[in-house]
Design a protein around this motif. Sequence first.
Motif, PDB file in Angstrom:
ATOM      1  N   PRO A 184       0.739  -1.235   0.032  1.00 65.29           N
ATOM      2  CA  PRO A 184      -0.057   0.201   0.311  1.00 65.29           C
ATOM      3  C   PRO A 184       1.127   0.844  -0.175  1.00 65.29           C
ATOM      4  O   PRO A 184      -0.072   1.990  -0.452  1.00 65.29           O
ATOM      5  CB  PRO A 184      -0.656   0.272   1.646  1.00 65.29           C
ATOM      6  N   TYR A 185       1.986   0.861   0.371  1.00 70.90           N
ATOM      7  CA  TYR A 185       3.367   2.339   0.139  1.00 70.90           C
ATOM      8  C   TYR A 185       4.127   2.732  -0.774  1.00 70.90           C
ATOM      9  O   TYR A 185       4.520   3.097  -1.205  1.00 70.90           O
ATOM     10  CB  TYR A 185       3.793   2.355   1.308  1.00 70.90           C
ATOM     11  N   PHE A 227       8.943   4.967   7.147  1.00 71.89           N
ATOM     12  CA  PHE A 227       9.609   3.787   8.382  1.00 71.89           C
ATOM     13  C   PHE A 227      10.088   3.082   6.950  1.00 71.89           C
ATOM     14  O   PHE A 227      10.110   3.345   5.815  1.00 71.89           O
ATOM     15  CB  PHE A 227       8.743   2.866   9.006  1.00 71.89           C
ATOM     16  N   GLY A 228      11.243   2.812   7.518  1.00 71.22           N
ATOM     17  CA  GLY A 228      11.824   1.649   7.005  1.00 71.22           C
ATOM     18  C   GLY A 228      11.284   0.535   6.227  1.00 71.22           C
ATOM     19  O   GLY A 228      10.643  -0.095   6.874  1.00 71.22           O
ATOM     20  N   CYS A 229      11.909   0.419   5.264  1.00 70.05           N
ATOM     21  CA  CYS A 229      11.855  -1.161   5.296  1.00 70.05           C
ATOM     22  C   CYS A 229      12.773  -2.250   3.673  1.00 70.05           C
ATOM     23  O   CYS A 229      13.523  -1.015   3.477  1.00 70.05           O
ATOM     24  CB  CYS A 229      10.534  -0.615   3.697  1.00 70.05           C
ATOM     25  N   SER A 264      12.491  12.738  -4.856  1.00 72.89           N
ATOM     26  CA  SER A 264      13.542  12.614  -3.099  1.00 72.89           C
ATOM     27  C   SER A 264      12.962  11.203  -2.229  1.00 72.89           C
ATOM     28  O   SER A 264      13.696  10.174  -1.035  1.00 72.89           O
ATOM     29  CB  SER A 264      13.087  13.135  -2.028  1.00 72.89           C
ATOM     30  N   LEU A 265      12.328  10.490  -3.266  1.00 70.37           N
ATOM     31  CA  LEU A 265      11.407   9.379  -2.946  1.00 70.37           C
ATOM     32  C   LEU A 265      12.873   7.889  -3.084  1.00 70.37           C
ATOM     33  O   LEU A 265      12.736   8.091  -4.091  1.00 70.37           O
ATOM     34  CB  LEU A 265      10.634   8.915  -2.407  1.00 70.37           C
ATOM     35  N   LYS A 266      12.649   7.521  -2.092  1.00 72.05           N
ATOM     36  CA  LYS A 266      13.411   5.864  -2.672  1.00 72.05           C
ATOM     37  C   LYS A 266      12.372   5.125  -3.270  1.00 72.05           C
ATOM     38  O   LYS A 266      10.447   4.810  -3.436  1.00 72.05           O
ATOM     39  CB  LYS A 266      14.229   4.858  -1.380  1.00 72.05           C
ATOM     40  N   LEU A 267      13.727   3.992  -4.178  1.00 70.18           N
ATOM     41  CA  LEU A 267      12.383   3.098  -5.151  1.00 70.18           C
ATOM     42  C   LEU A 267      11.747   1.923  -3.836  1.00 70.18           C
ATOM     43  O   LEU A 267      12.723   1.549  -3.231  1.00 70.18           O
ATOM     44  CB  LEU A 267      13.220   2.340  -5.704  1.00 70.18           C
ATOM     45  N   CYS A 268      10.536   1.297  -4.759  1.00 74.88           N
ATOM     46  CA  CYS A 268      10.293   0.649  -3.826  1.00 74.88           C
ATOM     47  C   CYS A 268      10.224  -1.611  -4.835  1.00 74.88           C
ATOM     48  O   CYS A 268      10.674  -1.028  -5.929  1.00 74.88           O
ATOM     49  CB  CYS A 268       8.562   0.021  -4.092  1.00 74.88           C
TER      50      CYS A 268
END
Length: 106
Positions: free
Chosen positions: A50-51, A62-64, A84-88
């Motif tokens: 969902p994120y 939060f960390g993942c 600025s977001l990290k990739l999933c």
Amino acid sequence: MTPPEQRILPLVGSRDHIRPEEWQERVDRMTELFGSMIAVADELSTRRCPYKNRFDQCTAHFGCRNQRRPTAPPDGPVRGRNDSLKLCAGDDKLDYRNAWEVDAAD
């Protein structure tokens, strides 16, 4: 008094008018269209984090373990993307439903 089947309803913001049965046909069509979209969204929610946004970026605050820093600079600005977001890196093969489904007996 005019019988209900002969009443004409005004369209919002229009000078045209629509009969109740035509209105119902349109509502039924929209229900059909949105119903299929909802079915796809429900199915995707069983396996997609969902994120994870539409750009495959992680929006969790939060960390993942699936978060990855982008390896290449973005190819220029894209509307709606936050660079600025990290990739999933999640594989979308997990069933996340148990994270929010609660047994009423508990």
